[in-house]
Enzyme design. Sequence first.
Site, PDB file in Angstrom:
ATOM      1  CD  GLU A  41       3.090 -33.970  -0.614  1.00 31.52           C
ATOM      2  OE1 GLU A  41       1.803 -33.606  -1.011  1.00 31.52           O
ATOM      3  OE2 GLU A  41       3.569 -35.119  -1.240  1.00 31.52           O
TER       4      GLU A  41
ATOM      5  CE  LYS B 208      -6.079  -7.766 -12.496  1.00 31.09           C
ATOM      6  NZ  LYS B 208      -5.276  -8.880 -11.808  1.00 31.09           N
ATOM      7  CG  ASP B 209      -7.419  -9.683  -7.914  1.00 31.56           C
ATOM      8  OD1 ASP B 209      -6.682  -9.838  -9.023  1.00 31.56           O
ATOM      9  OD2 ASP B 209      -7.124  -8.744  -7.176  1.00 31.56           O
TER      10      ASP B 209
ATOM     11  CB  SER C 243       0.645  -2.967  -7.762  1.00 29.91           C
ATOM     12  OG  SER C 243      -0.096  -3.124  -6.573  1.00 29.91           O
TER      13      SER C 243
ATOM     14  CG  HIS D   6      -1.986   1.303   1.210  1.00 23.39           C
ATOM     15  ND1 HIS D   6      -2.962   1.344   0.337  1.00 23.39           N
ATOM     16  CD2 HIS D   6      -1.653   2.238   2.068  1.00 23.39           C
ATOM     17  CE1 HIS D   6      -3.579   2.452   0.709  1.00 23.39           C
ATOM     18  NE2 HIS D   6      -2.966   3.016   1.823  1.00 23.39           N
TER      19      HIS D   6
END
Length: 421
Positions: free
Chosen positions: A211, A167-168, A145, A141
């Site tokens: 894994e 979009k997310d 971004s 924040h």
Amino acid sequence: MAFESVYFIMKEVEMGWAFRSFHINVANFMFFCLYLHVGRGLYYGSFRMYGVWASGVSLLLLVMLTAFTGYVLPWGQMSYWAAQVISSMVTAIPVVGKDVAIWIWGGYAVGNVTLKRLFSVHFIFPFVMVGLAVLHLAFLHTTGSGNPLGVDTGCSLVRFHSFYSVKDLVGVMVGGLALCFMVGFFPYVLVDGESFIPCDYMDTPSSIHPEWYFLFAYAILRSVPSKAGGIILMLCSIVVLFFVPELWCGIKESLGNYFFCQILYWVWVANFCVLTVVGSQSVEEPFITSGEKMTIFYFMFFPIMGVVQWLEDNSFSLVAKLMNTTDRPHLVWFWDEHFCEWRYDYSPSFGGHLFKDETFWEFFEAEDGSSMDESWRFSDNLIKVKHVNKALGKVPYGWQGLWDDEMRGRSIRRLRNMGIL
């Protein structure tokens, strides 16, 4: 007891099989998304925001530790022996190694006390991860971004809702559908068959491996004959990400602006996939030799990337000097009094030929007659108009407020970062 409790949940508890299947596959999906997220940040230069990057890498380490403790809890044949191998690594610590191992085990070997301690860690660490995730978002924040172009977008911001939220949400829905498909039709496709067998302290599996999301680190561990050296390299495979900002030598902010760096990056991604495959195989040739070579390239990628960036930047500067000429295209910004807005033009539009610096300005003033700001003349830089149009098309709202000095500086930096100026 632990293995029987998992069996009871799956067979006797209502929808218990679904809860366990979702738990297993969500962990796999989360690691897949985490690796994509880190790879994307590495490609687009997100590590330049160091607070966001460092908190993200720390979060990745914490997630890996939490996932390992959870992998041990079913107490199957593979999970038990994986815990035996991984926890015994601390014995490589000089002087106090054996004492640390006994403290972790709660005895002289991995047993029920160890299982209880790992369960406590697996339960507590997610709360720590939530706090670290909040810190990660707080840094994000503050800095804002990044973007695929690696340019400054401070003057073309958009609202989070509804642009990014929708979009997310689409991405989450697609991922949720894929997850439901996996749980419904292939719930255990990513689980090793040995995990469905109760642990046997007297029977060691022929091939012990973790894994799939730990296989690359396991391959790095096996590639070093020394136990201590293998452990150090395995830890460095993630810790090296903290130092990526210091190894960046490029002028531009994204690998997308460096052709040879892009090739190098995708070779590194392929190398990561090969390490994952090698980690799942037994310790024999050709997997031993290939694992050693892949490990060397895994770590050499980071300094080589900086060298390639430096070479590309300097080679372009050399080409620009060799092509130096007084007759060149110009990009000019001027204030249009009729439309009350800033506009740009370039010399080929004035008669379709190139002008020298002084000749161009004399011609421009005679033809247009508009008041001009000399700070918008980029006569010292080669530029193609198709690149300008492409830049303006990418950020259609990015050229408002050009009369403001701060906005003007950001717009100039945007063109320079894109390689146009």
